[in-house]
Design a protein around this motif. Structure first.
Motif: not given
Length: 401
Positions: A26-28, A32, A167-168
């Motif tokens: 899970h990336r900001a 992405c 947000s992610h």
């Protein structure tokens, strides 16, 4: 092992079947760009959450048309009117502001005239009355699927995800890629070659091509045509998800990619594809690692990277559609009869017609630099006059839409 030349579709299918599945992280959302969603993304809120005005004007009840009205307050973006609009009442309203309770329409300011608190109609009524109202949920509603799994995250998808309350984002981790140039004739960039040498341009070209995707790239070489040197370079890249070599994948005495891979215990899946340029493509695996041996001629390296490397990277990143797509374009000039293999001709598309470059030698870089398209000519295809529609791949941004 020297397999019979495979048809393009079969070779691509075999390669994609080898693509390892990378772990999800899970990336900001702002980090992405270029990734592909690993899971469906659902809205955590409704957009807009309440009815909003699409224009500057006055909010009122449509039941009170055609007026007049008394202005009792104002609703601005971020500062809604606290009360309700009753019979014969209106509020000043700005674009993006919430409609007050009781109001269901917006009268444009240019279609009205205000005198103190008095307001009257001077222009046309909106048809229908709700024309300038953005209803709650117009864009999306809570729990609705915003972005499907496998879709590429671009600027608009970033904005949509944030608007949906995220947000992610769940995406696959970045691919680690090592690009290796091999060949005694190659000279590293920045050094002028002698007459018997060539600048090592393929490696930087392949790195640039792969950089349109979320890939961490390491460039090694040029590596000499010595079995132990090439095996050492391949072994040094053992931690990479994907290795791409350029040169040394053919059948000459100095083409050492296959024996170097076999010396390291790699398994050759297939070797040779029935396309031009790019026939001596080699695909191998070493555990979960995938190795692509691309030809050394620059046009061959580019075409095979476009048709095989980029789809492999997309598949590993979770793309729903890993393979590039063609679209029909009209020939600006005649196209000769096809040969024994499917061909990919460097061409320029101007938005209406596609013109073949007169120089199609696989060792030439200038037509590749001019090209923004590849025209597909099927094996044995009949000659085609100008004005005929042909399948074309677009090359901008690595062919990623």
């Amino acid at each position: 092992m020297r397999t019979p030349p495979l048809p393009l579709a079969e070779a691509q299918a075999r390669l994609l079947a080898l693509a390892p599945s990378l772990p999800v992280e899970h990336r900001a959302v702002t980090e992405c760009l270029g990734h592909y969603l690993a899971e469906d993304l659902h809205a955590r809120r409704t957009q807009p959450a309440a009815a909003l005005s699409a224009m500057d004007g006055f909010a009122m009840r449509s039941a009170d048309l055609p007026g007049p009205w008394r202005v009792i307050g104002e609703s601005a973006a971020g500062h809604p009117f606290a009360g309700s609009v009753g019979a014969g009442q209106a509020t000043r309203i700005s674009t993006g502001a919430m409609l007050p309770h009781g109001a269901d329409m917006v009268l444009l300011q240019e279609d009205s005239e205000r005198d103190g608190d008095g307001l009257r109609l001077t222009g046309e009524l909106p048809q229908p009355p709700s024309r300038h109202v953005r209803p709650a949920g117009m864009d999306f509603t809570a729990h609705e699927t915003l972005i499907a799994a496998g879709q590429r995250v671009g600027p608009a998808q970033i904005a949509l995800a944030i608007a949906g309350g995220h947000s992610h984002l769940p995406v696959r981790r970045r691919v680690s890629l090592t690009v290796i140039d091999s060949g005694d004739e190659l000279v590293a960039p920045g050094h002028l070659p002698d007459l018997h040498q060539l600048p090592a341009s393929n490696g930087p070209m392949l790195c640039a091509l792969a950089s349109c995707l979320p890939v961490d790239i390491r460039h090694a070489g040029p590596v000499e045509d010595k079995l132990d040197h090439l095996a050492g370079a391949l072994d040094a890249a053992s931690a990479a998800d994907v290795i791409v070599t350029s040169g040394g994948a053919s059948v000459g005495d100095h083409d050492l990619v296959r024996p170097a891979l076999e010396a390291l215990g790699a398994s050759i899946d297939f070797w040779r594809v029935s396309i031009k340029p790019g026939k001596p493509l080699l695909v191998a695996t070493r555990g979960r690692q995938v190795i692509l041996g691309l030809p050394g001629n620059p046009a061959s390296a580019f075409v095979t990277a476009y048709l095989f490397l980029l789809p492999l990277l997309r598949a590993m990143l979770g793309a729903r559609d890993a393979l590039p797509r063609t679209f029909p374009a009209r020939l600006a000039t005649p196209m000769a009869r096809g040969g024994g293999r499917m061909e990919f001709l460097r061409a320029v598309w101007d938005g209406a017609h596609v013109a073949l470059d007169p120089l199609q030698d696989s060792g030439a870089l200038s037509p590749l630099s001019r090209a923004n398209a590849l025209v597909v000519r099927e094996a044995g295809a009949d000659a085609k006059p100008a004005g005929t529609d042909v399948p074309v791949y677009l090359l901008e941004n690595g062919g990623i839409a």
